[in-house]
Structure formats: structure tokens, C-alpha cells
Design a protein around this motif. Sequence first.
Motif, PDB file in Angstrom:
ATOM      1  N   LEU A   1       1.752  -7.749  -9.601  1.00 49.52           N
ATOM      2  CA  LEU A   1       2.986  -8.500  -9.838  1.00 49.52           C
ATOM      3  C   LEU A   1       4.100  -8.005  -8.919  1.00 49.52           C
ATOM      4  O   LEU A   1       4.865  -8.805  -8.364  1.00 49.52           O
ATOM      5  CB  LEU A   1       3.401  -8.361 -11.302  1.00 49.52           C
ATOM      6  CG  LEU A   1       4.591  -9.192 -11.776  1.00 49.52           C
ATOM      7  CD1 LEU A   1       4.364 -10.682 -11.534  1.00 49.52           C
ATOM      8  CD2 LEU A   1       4.855  -8.932 -13.258  1.00 49.52           C
ATOM      9  N   VAL A   2       4.188  -6.706  -8.728  1.00 48.25           N
ATOM     10  CA  VAL A   2       5.204  -6.141  -7.823  1.00 48.25           C
ATOM     11  C   VAL A   2       4.956  -6.617  -6.393  1.00 48.25           C
ATOM     12  O   VAL A   2       5.894  -6.962  -5.663  1.00 48.25           O
ATOM     13  CB  VAL A   2       5.187  -4.596  -7.893  1.00 48.25           C
ATOM     14  CG1 VAL A   2       6.084  -4.002  -6.803  1.00 48.25           C
ATOM     15  CG2 VAL A   2       5.644  -4.118  -9.263  1.00 48.25           C
TER      16      VAL A   2
ATOM     17  N   ARG B   1      14.470  -9.729 -13.050  1.00 46.07           N
ATOM     18  CA  ARG B   1      14.369 -11.065 -13.652  1.00 46.07           C
ATOM     19  C   ARG B   1      12.912 -11.407 -13.962  1.00 46.07           C
ATOM     20  O   ARG B   1      12.622 -12.146 -14.905  1.00 46.07           O
ATOM     21  CB  ARG B   1      14.977 -12.125 -12.723  1.00 46.07           C
ATOM     22  CG  ARG B   1      16.481 -12.324 -12.894  1.00 46.07           C
ATOM     23  CD  ARG B   1      16.942 -13.632 -12.285  1.00 46.07           C
ATOM     24  NE  ARG B   1      16.823 -13.635 -10.841  1.00 46.07           N
ATOM     25  CZ  ARG B   1      17.783 -13.249 -10.013  1.00 46.07           C
ATOM     26  NH1 ARG B   1      18.934 -12.829 -10.494  1.00 46.07           N
ATOM     27  NH2 ARG B   1      17.610 -13.294  -8.713  1.00 46.07           N
ATOM     28  N   HIS B   2      12.001 -10.895 -13.153  1.00 43.61           N
ATOM     29  CA  HIS B   2      10.575 -11.144 -13.381  1.00 43.61           C
ATOM     30  C   HIS B   2       9.949 -10.060 -14.266  1.00 43.61           C
ATOM     31  O   HIS B   2       9.051 -10.352 -15.058  1.00 43.61           O
ATOM     32  CB  HIS B   2       9.817 -11.187 -12.048  1.00 43.61           C
ATOM     33  CG  HIS B   2      10.035 -12.440 -11.267  1.00 43.61           C
ATOM     34  ND1 HIS B   2      10.932 -12.513 -10.223  1.00 43.61           N
ATOM     35  CD2 HIS B   2       9.500 -13.676 -11.385  1.00 43.61           C
ATOM     36  CE1 HIS B   2      10.926 -13.745  -9.728  1.00 43.61           C
ATOM     37  NE2 HIS B   2      10.066 -14.464 -10.409  1.00 43.61           N
ATOM     38  N   ILE B   3      10.402  -8.826 -14.086  1.00 42.02           N
ATOM     39  CA  ILE B   3       9.858  -7.698 -14.844  1.00 42.02           C
ATOM     40  C   ILE B   3      11.025  -7.024 -15.543  1.00 42.02           C
ATOM     41  O   ILE B   3      11.723  -6.203 -14.943  1.00 42.02           O
ATOM     42  CB  ILE B   3       9.125  -6.703 -13.920  1.00 42.02           C
ATOM     43  CG1 ILE B   3       8.107  -7.423 -13.041  1.00 42.02           C
ATOM     44  CG2 ILE B   3       8.468  -5.606 -14.728  1.00 42.02           C
ATOM     45  CD1 ILE B   3       7.460  -6.538 -11.986  1.00 42.02           C
ATOM     46  N   HIS B   4      11.262  -7.387 -16.777  1.00 44.86           N
ATOM     47  CA  HIS B   4      12.454  -6.921 -17.475  1.00 44.86           C
ATOM     48  C   HIS B   4      12.440  -5.413 -17.661  1.00 44.86           C
ATOM     49  O   HIS B   4      11.405  -4.813 -17.996  1.00 44.86           O
ATOM     50  CB  HIS B   4      12.573  -7.615 -18.833  1.00 44.86           C
ATOM     51  CG  HIS B   4      12.928  -9.063 -18.723  1.00 44.86           C
ATOM     52  ND1 HIS B   4      14.228  -9.521 -18.744  1.00 44.86           N
ATOM     53  CD2 HIS B   4      12.162 -10.156 -18.568  1.00 44.86           C
ATOM     54  CE1 HIS B   4      14.238 -10.833 -18.622  1.00 44.86           C
ATOM     55  NE2 HIS B   4      12.988 -11.244 -18.511  1.00 44.86           N
TER      56      HIS B   4
ATOM     57  N   LEU C   1       8.670   1.558 -12.981  1.00 42.12           N
ATOM     58  CA  LEU C   1       9.175   0.315 -12.385  1.00 42.12           C
ATOM     59  C   LEU C   1      10.030   0.600 -11.154  1.00 42.12           C
ATOM     60  O   LEU C   1       9.880  -0.058 -10.112  1.00 42.12           O
ATOM     61  CB  LEU C   1       9.992  -0.463 -13.414  1.00 42.12           C
ATOM     62  CG  LEU C   1       9.239  -1.093 -14.588  1.00 42.12           C
ATOM     63  CD1 LEU C   1      10.213  -1.871 -15.472  1.00 42.12           C
ATOM     64  CD2 LEU C   1       8.134  -2.015 -14.097  1.00 42.12           C
ATOM     65  N   ILE C   2      10.934   1.558 -11.271  1.00 44.43           N
ATOM     66  CA  ILE C   2      11.827   1.868 -10.143  1.00 44.43           C
ATOM     67  C   ILE C   2      11.032   2.436  -8.972  1.00 44.43           C
ATOM     68  O   ILE C   2      11.309   2.123  -7.800  1.00 44.43           O
ATOM     69  CB  ILE C   2      12.930   2.845 -10.588  1.00 44.43           C
ATOM     70  CG1 ILE C   2      13.805   2.202 -11.657  1.00 44.43           C
ATOM     71  CG2 ILE C   2      13.799   3.242  -9.398  1.00 44.43           C
ATOM     72  CD1 ILE C   2      14.864   3.122 -12.212  1.00 44.43           C
TER      73      ILE C   2
ATOM     74  N   PHE D   1      10.319  -2.374  -1.790  1.00 40.98           N
ATOM     75  CA  PHE D   1      11.522  -2.698  -1.022  1.00 40.98           C
ATOM     76  C   PHE D   1      11.436  -2.109   0.388  1.00 40.98           C
ATOM     77  O   PHE D   1      11.782  -2.778   1.366  1.00 40.98           O
ATOM     78  CB  PHE D   1      12.764  -2.169  -1.742  1.00 40.98           C
ATOM     79  CG  PHE D   1      14.059  -2.538  -1.082  1.00 40.98           C
ATOM     80  CD1 PHE D   1      14.631  -3.788  -1.298  1.00 40.98           C
ATOM     81  CD2 PHE D   1      14.697  -1.655  -0.231  1.00 40.98           C
ATOM     82  CE1 PHE D   1      15.831  -4.141  -0.678  1.00 40.98           C
ATOM     83  CE2 PHE D   1      15.893  -1.994   0.393  1.00 40.98           C
ATOM     84  CZ  PHE D   1      16.459  -3.251   0.162  1.00 40.98           C
ATOM     85  N   CYS D   2      10.971  -0.894   0.488  1.00 39.41           N
ATOM     86  CA  CYS D   2      10.828  -0.258   1.798  1.00 39.41           C
ATOM     87  C   CYS D   2       9.763  -0.958   2.638  1.00 39.41           C
ATOM     88  O   CYS D   2       9.931  -1.137   3.858  1.00 39.41           O
ATOM     89  CB  CYS D   2      10.484   1.215   1.636  1.00 39.41           C
ATOM     90  SG  CYS D   2      11.816   2.229   0.962  1.00 39.41           S
ATOM     91  N   ALA D   3       8.676  -1.373   1.997  1.00 41.27           N
ATOM     92  CA  ALA D   3       7.607  -2.061   2.719  1.00 41.27           C
ATOM     93  C   ALA D   3       8.074  -3.406   3.260  1.00 41.27           C
ATOM     94  O   ALA D   3       7.618  -3.847   4.327  1.00 41.27           O
ATOM     95  CB  ALA D   3       6.402  -2.258   1.793  1.00 41.27           C
TER      96      ALA D   3
END
Length: 278
Positions: A158-159, A178-181, A193-194, A201-203
Motif C-alpha cells: 500500500l505504501v 488520508r489513505h493510511i490513517h 508508518l513514519i 518519500f526519499c525514493a
Amino acid sequence: MGQGLWRVARNQQLQQEGYSEQGYLSREQSRRMAANNISNTSHRKQVQGGIDIYHLLKDLANDELLWQGLCKSTWGHCSIYNKNPPLGFSFRKLYMQLDEGSLTFNANPEEGVNYFMSKGILDDSSKEIAKFIFCTRTLNWKKLRIYLDERRDVLDDLVTLHNFRNQFLPNALREFFRHIHAPEERGEYLETLITKFSHRFCACNPDLMRELGLSPDAVYVLCYSLILLSIDLTSPHVKNKMSKREFIRNTRRAAQNISEDFVGHLYDNIYLIGHVAA
């Protein structure tokens, strides 16, 4: 529109089986209902200047293109969409199964997923389940959080579906949550999650990371700082709000290679737009 058509189709099915919205109808009651429907037909044809509303709705309830649109607008991805339809397949029936499965998922996520698989709607694959979750907005976020916490393979896929290219960090974090509360409390799941978000984000932004000198660990620190700042600025219980200068000082103390201007822009984004995980 979708709920209205669902009711028309469902009522037709229940009447054929001898049921009503209130419960079971006896055969005598069913015959009376049929007689009343016949006697009221001529009246319906006079409604709206001669437009037969009843038969118009009935035709819409059997319109496969309409049911297909309702299915795909509500559940954007299903494995069955990409397969040759089985014998007796209809999008009207699929809509009802998807609705039933979503309700089941919101009561028990594992049973909901098993229901979708048993009907051939979803393949038994973490990637297919992740795509289904990513493209569906009818799933209860609290139940979804429990499911993803247990199915880390689905969470990983999902990520990966997120594309954060050229997005400002706080905006990307909002889209992610919004997708993964986010959970309501700090803990191992939030840290997971973080961490996954930071690497993703880096990728998606390798050039930006090199330009700013950021690593996944530095993005992790920034994300936590943004969440804490969001709580500080939006909570009515916090009387003394964190200033921009304090945020810059605290953040650069934890991540020393980050420029003061960049951290200042992060603060401005939260101050103007709001919480990253609301």
C-alpha cells in the motif's frame, strides 16, 4: 443515485423471494402486493405528464453500464475487473456483493477480505488487496488500521502505491495519512508508518534529497516534528503555541544539516493549512 438504484434492485429481489423491507411476507400478502402493483400501474403512467417513473427506474435498475459505473466509482480496483466475466455475471450483482463485503469488512476485516476472495472479487495477493484498499473509500478507517497492523505485507504494498514525486513534505504526509490513517496514540505502529513513509518519500524524490542533504532518518525526524507541531498549533488545550523561531531551533537541533529556510517553510505550511494527520 447509487443507493436509490440499490434499493429498487434489492426490493425487486426481495419481492420475488417473498420478502419486504420490514421482513417476511406471507404468500397471501405477496399476492396482494402484486395485485396492488398491477392496479397502480395505470396511475403511475399518468404521473409527470405521462412519464412512467416506475418503469423508468426499473429500466435504470437493470442498466448494466450504470451498475458498472457505480461499481468502479466506489471500488476503483477489483481483481475481477481484469478477468473474463464468469457465466451469469452482472455488475448489478457485483455491486451488491461489494456493498455486502464492505459492510462485512467494517465489522471484521479478515472476514471481509475472505468474503471478497470467496466471490472471486479479489485475488489472494497482498498487492491486489493493497490496490483494492487504495482505491476504496467505503472502508472503516479504524478497522483498516487494525487490518494493516496485522498484515504488514499489505501495508508495504500500500505504501509503494503512493507517488510523492515533487510534493512538499507536509503535503505528501497529509496524502499518506488520508489513505493510511494515523493511530490516535503514539506507539510502534505510528513509528512503522513514519519509517515507511520516509523511505518512500526519499525514493520518490532522489534529486531533492541530494540537494537538501536529507536521508530517510532526517525525513523521519522532520515528520515527527511536523506531527508534534500540528498538535501544538491546532489543539485548543495548548495555550502557549510554539513560535516559528522555537520550531526552527528545536528541529535543527535534532537534524543539524537542514537549512533554516526549509524548516521555516515547514512551519508556515502547518500554520496556514493545518494538521498533517487530521
